[in-house]
Design a protein around this motif. Sequence first.
Motif, PDB file in Angstrom:
ATOM      1  N   ALA A  84       5.108  -4.806  -8.454  1.00 47.81           N
ATOM      2  CA  ALA A  84       5.249  -3.418  -7.657  1.00 47.81           C
ATOM      3  C   ALA A  84       6.286  -2.846  -8.241  1.00 47.81           C
ATOM      4  CB  ALA A  84       5.317  -3.867  -6.255  1.00 47.81           C
ATOM      5  N   VAL A  85       6.610  -1.422  -7.792  1.00 47.47           N
ATOM      6  CA  VAL A  85       7.494  -0.676  -8.133  1.00 47.47           C
ATOM      7  C   VAL A  85       7.850   0.023  -6.813  1.00 47.47           C
ATOM      8  CG1 VAL A  85       8.301   1.307  -9.741  1.00 47.47           C
ATOM      9  CG2 VAL A  85       6.572  -0.341 -10.589  1.00 47.47           C
ATOM     10  N   LEU A  86       9.202   0.045  -6.584  1.00 49.66           N
ATOM     11  CA  LEU A  86       9.755   0.792  -5.493  1.00 49.66           C
ATOM     12  C   LEU A  86       9.992   2.337  -6.096  1.00 49.66           C
ATOM     13  CD1 LEU A  86      10.989   1.214  -2.702  1.00 49.66           C
ATOM     14  CD2 LEU A  86      13.406   0.645  -3.611  1.00 49.66           C
ATOM     15  N   MET A  87       9.065   3.349  -5.556  1.00 48.27           N
ATOM     16  CA  MET A  87       9.149   4.626  -6.250  1.00 48.27           C
ATOM     17  C   MET A  87       8.997   5.646  -5.398  1.00 48.27           C
ATOM     18  SD  MET A  87       5.701   5.777  -8.899  1.00 48.27           S
ATOM     19  CE  MET A  87       6.291   4.240 -10.171  1.00 48.27           C
ATOM     20  N   GLY A  88       9.652   6.757  -5.601  1.00 46.37           N
ATOM     21  CA  GLY A  88       9.440   8.046  -4.766  1.00 46.37           C
ATOM     22  C   GLY A  88      10.173   9.200  -5.489  1.00 46.37           C
ATOM     23  N   ALA A  89      10.075  10.274  -5.027  1.00 42.72           N
ATOM     24  CA  ALA A  89      11.027  11.432  -5.529  1.00 42.72           C
ATOM     25  C   ALA A  89      12.392  10.874  -5.449  1.00 42.72           C
ATOM     26  CB  ALA A  89      10.670  12.837  -5.034  1.00 42.72           C
ATOM     27  N   ARG A  90      12.734  10.463  -4.102  1.00 41.97           N
ATOM     28  CA  ARG A  90      14.091   9.988  -3.877  1.00 41.97           C
ATOM     29  C   ARG A  90      13.980   8.497  -3.294  1.00 41.97           C
ATOM     30  NH1 ARG A  90      18.466  13.397  -0.469  1.00 41.97           N
ATOM     31  NH2 ARG A  90      20.535  12.106  -0.919  1.00 41.97           N
ATOM     32  N   VAL A  91      14.939   7.765  -3.717  1.00 44.77           N
ATOM     33  CA  VAL A  91      14.902   6.237  -3.226  1.00 44.77           C
ATOM     34  C   VAL A  91      16.277   6.133  -2.574  1.00 44.77           C
ATOM     35  CG1 VAL A  91      14.892   3.852  -3.712  1.00 44.77           C
ATOM     36  CG2 VAL A  91      13.208   5.100  -4.571  1.00 44.77           C
TER      37      VAL A  91
ATOM     38  N   ASP B 140       0.980  -1.269  -0.081  1.00 46.27           N
ATOM     39  CA  ASP B 140      -0.081  -0.036  -0.031  1.00 46.27           C
ATOM     40  C   ASP B 140       0.892   1.110  -0.068  1.00 46.27           C
ATOM     41  OD1 ASP B 140       0.980  -0.596   2.547  1.00 46.27           O
ATOM     42  OD2 ASP B 140      -1.015  -0.137   3.557  1.00 46.27           O
ATOM     43  N   ALA B 141       2.385   1.227  -0.344  1.00 47.77           N
ATOM     44  CA  ALA B 141       3.120   2.413  -0.320  1.00 47.77           C
ATOM     45  C   ALA B 141       2.748   3.534  -1.565  1.00 47.77           C
ATOM     46  CB  ALA B 141       4.395   1.966  -0.483  1.00 47.77           C
ATOM     47  N   PRO B 142       2.439   4.524  -0.905  1.00 52.03           N
ATOM     48  CA  PRO B 142       1.974   5.538  -2.011  1.00 52.03           C
ATOM     49  C   PRO B 142       2.843   5.682  -3.029  1.00 52.03           C
ATOM     50  CG  PRO B 142       1.746   6.335   0.141  1.00 52.03           C
ATOM     51  CD  PRO B 142       2.366   5.185   0.391  1.00 52.03           C
ATOM     52  N   SER B 143       2.540   6.053  -4.310  1.00 45.98           N
ATOM     53  CA  SER B 143       3.389   6.178  -5.314  1.00 45.98           C
ATOM     54  C   SER B 143       3.952   7.689  -5.259  1.00 45.98           C
ATOM     55  CB  SER B 143       2.877   6.054  -6.756  1.00 45.98           C
ATOM     56  OG  SER B 143       1.654   7.077  -6.765  1.00 45.98           O
TER      57      SER B 143
END
Length: 204
Positions: free
Chosen positions: A137-144, A115-118
């Motif tokens: 799924a995709v590990l996604m964020g402005a910064r990872v 349920d991690a937000p994109s």
Amino acid sequence: GRWWSVDAKAGGGGSGGSIDVQAASLRGAGLVAARGGNGFYSGGYKSGSGGGGRMAVRAPAGISAEVDLQVQGGTASTACAGSSGTVFTSTDATGERIEVRNAGATSSVTPWPADAPSTLALAVIGTHARVAINDTAVLMGARVRIHETAELSPLRAFNGTLPESEARLVRIRARQIDLYGKVVAPGPNSTVSIGADVVNMKRV
């Protein structure tokens, strides 16, 4: 908590619980913890430690740096370590963040939250964490950020639902990726797909 076997050989550690904090701000120098319990060793028998819990802290006006948020899995020198927990934080200044982390010991595998937000401002696979992500799924964020003691792998590489010859996929998308730890693609048909404007790397 701890579970005891019928013949009292060894007891497993209980998992950490769930904590949801909603406040205008979180100040001071306190401890908020959802830690897994330690495993136990007796008479040559080993038991597993409990996994860390899940924590969410929503405080628009800010979270003090002195507030200690702990979600590590249980550990014991003679028992198997528990999986890392997850911390979700949200403030007006930092945006939404998720961190999977452990403290002082390599953990068992933690699935990346489904349920991690994109729209995360920051996604962190932190200290001594081992994280597995589903193919869809995709590990996604402005910064990872992947810590130098952390590891990211396909979920099905761990749970055995695919033979090693089948394809597995790890996908990471961000404007900036700090890739200091390990991203593992086990098997000849596994793929790591990275999309970013900037990727910072460090030899480990």
